[in-house]
Design an enzyme around this catalytic site. Structure first.
Site, PDB file in Angstrom:
ATOM      1  N   ARG A 150     -10.345   0.347  14.808  1.00 44.34           N
ATOM      2  CA  ARG A 150     -10.221   1.046  13.541  1.00 44.34           C
ATOM      3  C   ARG A 150     -11.244   0.396  12.614  1.00 44.34           C
ATOM      4  O   ARG A 150     -12.375   0.822  12.556  1.00 44.34           O
ATOM      5  CB  ARG A 150      -8.769   0.940  13.051  1.00 44.34           C
ATOM      6  CG  ARG A 150      -8.269   2.168  12.365  1.00 44.34           C
ATOM      7  CD  ARG A 150      -6.769   2.129  12.133  1.00 44.34           C
ATOM      8  NE  ARG A 150      -6.294   0.939  11.411  1.00 44.34           N
ATOM      9  CZ  ARG A 150      -5.069   0.795  10.930  1.00 44.34           C
ATOM     10  NH1 ARG A 150      -4.173   1.759  11.087  1.00 44.34           N
ATOM     11  NH2 ARG A 150      -4.695  -0.301  10.298  1.00 44.34           N
TER      12      ARG A 150
ATOM     13  N   TYR B 260      18.489  29.004   8.589  1.00 42.54           N
ATOM     14  CA  TYR B 260      17.372  29.815   9.086  1.00 42.54           C
ATOM     15  C   TYR B 260      17.278  29.724  10.604  1.00 42.54           C
ATOM     16  O   TYR B 260      17.436  28.638  11.177  1.00 42.54           O
ATOM     17  CB  TYR B 260      16.050  29.316   8.496  1.00 42.54           C
ATOM     18  CG  TYR B 260      15.873  29.635   7.034  1.00 42.54           C
ATOM     19  CD1 TYR B 260      15.836  30.960   6.598  1.00 42.54           C
ATOM     20  CD2 TYR B 260      15.742  28.625   6.100  1.00 42.54           C
ATOM     21  CE1 TYR B 260      15.665  31.257   5.250  1.00 42.54           C
ATOM     22  CE2 TYR B 260      15.565  28.904   4.754  1.00 42.54           C
ATOM     23  CZ  TYR B 260      15.532  30.227   4.334  1.00 42.54           C
ATOM     24  OH  TYR B 260      15.365  30.508   3.015  1.00 42.54           O
TER      25      TYR B 260
ATOM     26  N   MET C  80      14.234  24.089   2.557  1.00 40.06           N
ATOM     27  CA  MET C  80      13.422  23.411   1.538  1.00 40.06           C
ATOM     28  C   MET C  80      14.262  22.543   0.600  1.00 40.06           C
ATOM     29  O   MET C  80      13.900  21.423   0.270  1.00 40.06           O
ATOM     30  CB  MET C  80      12.636  24.453   0.730  1.00 40.06           C
ATOM     31  CG  MET C  80      11.696  23.840  -0.284  1.00 40.06           C
ATOM     32  SD  MET C  80      10.874  25.073  -1.300  1.00 40.06           S
ATOM     33  CE  MET C  80       9.658  25.709  -0.193  1.00 40.06           C
TER      34      MET C  80
ATOM     35  N   LYS D 227       0.851  -1.200   0.000  1.00 41.42           N
ATOM     36  CA  LYS D 227       0.000   0.000   0.000  1.00 41.42           C
ATOM     37  C   LYS D 227       0.883   1.245   0.000  1.00 41.42           C
ATOM     38  O   LYS D 227       2.101   1.145   0.196  1.00 41.42           O
ATOM     39  CB  LYS D 227      -0.953  -0.017   1.199  1.00 41.42           C
ATOM     40  CG  LYS D 227      -0.294   0.085   2.551  1.00 41.42           C
ATOM     41  CD  LYS D 227      -1.284  -0.338   3.625  1.00 41.42           C
ATOM     42  CE  LYS D 227      -0.641  -0.401   4.976  1.00 41.42           C
ATOM     43  NZ  LYS D 227      -0.777   0.777   5.791  1.00 41.42           N
TER      44      LYS D 227
HETATM   45  C1  LIG Z   1      -4.317  -4.412   7.851  1.00 36.43           C
HETATM   46  C2  LIG Z   1      -2.834  -4.269   7.756  1.00 36.43           C
HETATM   47  N1  LIG Z   1      -2.076  -5.365   7.645  1.00 36.43           N
HETATM   48  C3  LIG Z   1      -0.739  -5.300   7.555  1.00 36.43           C
HETATM   49  C4  LIG Z   1      -0.075  -4.091   7.590  1.00 36.43           C
HETATM   50  C5  LIG Z   1       1.422  -4.066   7.496  1.00 36.43           C
HETATM   51  O1  LIG Z   1       1.973  -3.517   8.665  1.00 36.43           O
HETATM   52  P1  LIG Z   1       3.559  -3.360   8.853  1.00 36.43           P
HETATM   53  O2  LIG Z   1       4.003  -2.403   7.801  1.00 36.43           O
HETATM   54  O3  LIG Z   1       3.684  -2.783  10.218  1.00 36.43           O
HETATM   55  O4  LIG Z   1       4.136  -4.706   8.696  1.00 36.43           O
HETATM   56  C6  LIG Z   1      -0.828  -2.923   7.713  1.00 36.43           C
HETATM   57  C7  LIG Z   1      -0.148  -1.633   7.792  1.00 36.43           C
HETATM   58  O5  LIG Z   1      -0.501  -0.712   8.455  1.00 36.43           O
HETATM   59  C8  LIG Z   1      -2.244  -3.014   7.790  1.00 36.43           C
HETATM   60  O6  LIG Z   1      -2.995  -1.915   7.906  1.00 36.43           O
END
Ligand SMILES: Cc1ncc(COP(=O)(O)O)c(C=O)c1O
Length: 365
Positions: A130, A256, A304, A35
């Protein structure tokens, strides 16, 4: 000439981290979590290193489309499931497996027209609050899903809130085990921290694990353990070059706000990397860097497009020297992204994800 800054994705490190994770949970199949554009690395750039996985887990439908476009025919799991009814059409078309965490998603499925029933992962909220059905409501959700002709197989899923800390996973594991006791289906529980710290604990073994951060060579429980303690290798290196050198007198200040003041004469290098590249502005004076492979530190505020490093003890270094902000340095040196993140009061995850689009990225073996 482009600005002298570059990020490098290390394919062999991805491969080795995946292998390392498999060693920690040898019986489980692996969802490689990609992701957030593979934690900032770029899905297309990590694909080769992670193609030995059993499936890819992500949450953006467009990212799922990109994984299929790379030729991946294996499982893809949407970790947040669908957001609106038409997403289910894409699931049908691309053969995506999806999480079901709320009643609204079951309602959408019930109205979905498909010839191919879907594989779904029913998520339990076992304490994180969540996503997911509470243990009390879980069975009713399962029963409702199980009655739908649109649903093929139902797998069972939860996510840990404290796998990286002292609270651990036992309470959530117990709640999950109790509420799913006699339900059929594969199970998926563990993120990176749970795999590395708890894979052998009672009840944690599952059919699928879901590592993310460990695949990218960052420790899920820094500073208790560093990446090297877990035998993880950095998969992302950020380097930039020194584009100017200044000589300071005692009393001179840097950057800065003049937050750094020299107590004695110093040589400092100005590096072509700033917060617009994704380097945290919150990193204070003293944040580690590698200059030509040798450890040094930042001085003053990050701006920056530039930051300043101490060259006083590095007479060989100067204009054009290579500065590693994190990742692999010269001559086998290494600077963990977790160490830099800690200086900014954050975690390696955030730095990876914040790598700016303007930074050119190359992929190496
Ligand atoms: C549902 C779920 N599974 C697995 C993971 C992977 O987690 P990590 O990157 O801590 O291994 C995440 C990440 O937030 C997640 O939301």
């Amino acid at each position: 000439m482009p600005r002298p800054i570059q990020a490098t994705v290390h394919t062999s490190a991805l491969r080795q981290n995946l292998q390392r994770i498999r060693e920690a949970a040898p019986d489980a199949r692996v969802w490689a979590v990609v992701k957030a554009n593979a934690y900032g690395h770029g899905i297309e750039r990590v694909f080769e290193g992670l193609r030995g996985t059993d499936g890819f887990a992500l949450l953006d439908l467009d990212e799922a489309r990109r994984v299929r476009a790379l030729g991946w025919r294996g499982p893809i799991l949407l970790l947040e499931g669908v957001f609106e009814p038409r997403d289910l059409e894409l699931c049908s078309r691309l053969g995506l497996w999806h999480t079901v965490h709320c009643d609204e998603q079951i309602d959408m499925l019930a109205l979905h027209k498909t010839h191919e029933p879907h594989r779904v992962f029913l998520k339990m909220n076992s304490g994180m609050n969540r996503l997911g059905f509470t243990p009390e409501r879980y069975r009713a959700a399962w029963t409702r899903l199980n009655a739908l002709p649109q649903v093929d197989e139902i797998s069972l899923m939860t996510h840990f809130s404290d796998a990286d800390g002292p609270a651990g996973v036992a309470a959530q594991v117990a709640r999950f085990a109790q509420a799913t006791r006699d339900l059929p289906g594969e199970r998926t529980l563990s993120n990176s921290a749970a795999v590395l710290r708890h894979a052998r604990d009672a009840g944690v073994r599952a059919d699928w694990i879901r590592p993310g951060i460990a695949l990218y060579g960052s420790s899920p429980d820094h500073p208790e353990h560093g990446a090297a303690d877990w035998r993880l290798q950095p998969t992302l290196t950020l380097t930039a070059r020194v584009i100017a050198v200044q000589s300071l007198q005692a009393g001179d200040t840097v950057g800065y706000g003049s937050t750094f003041r020299a107590e004695r004469p110093m040589r400092v290098g100005v590096v072509a990397c700033g917060y617009a590249d994704g380097y945290p502005r919150l990193c204070p004076t003293g944040t580690p860097v590698l200059v030509d492979g040798v450890r040094s530190q930042t001085l003053g505020r990050v701006s920056m497009d530039m930051l300043v490093v101490d060259l006083s003890a590095l007479p060989q270094s100067g204009f054009g020297s290579r500065v590693t902000l994190w990742g692999r340095g010269d001559a086998g040196a290494c600077l963990s992204i977790d160490e830099v993140a800690a200086q900014a009061g954050t975690v390696g995850y955030e730095l990876m994800c914040a790598l700016a689009a303007r930074v050119p990225v190359v992929v190496e073996d």
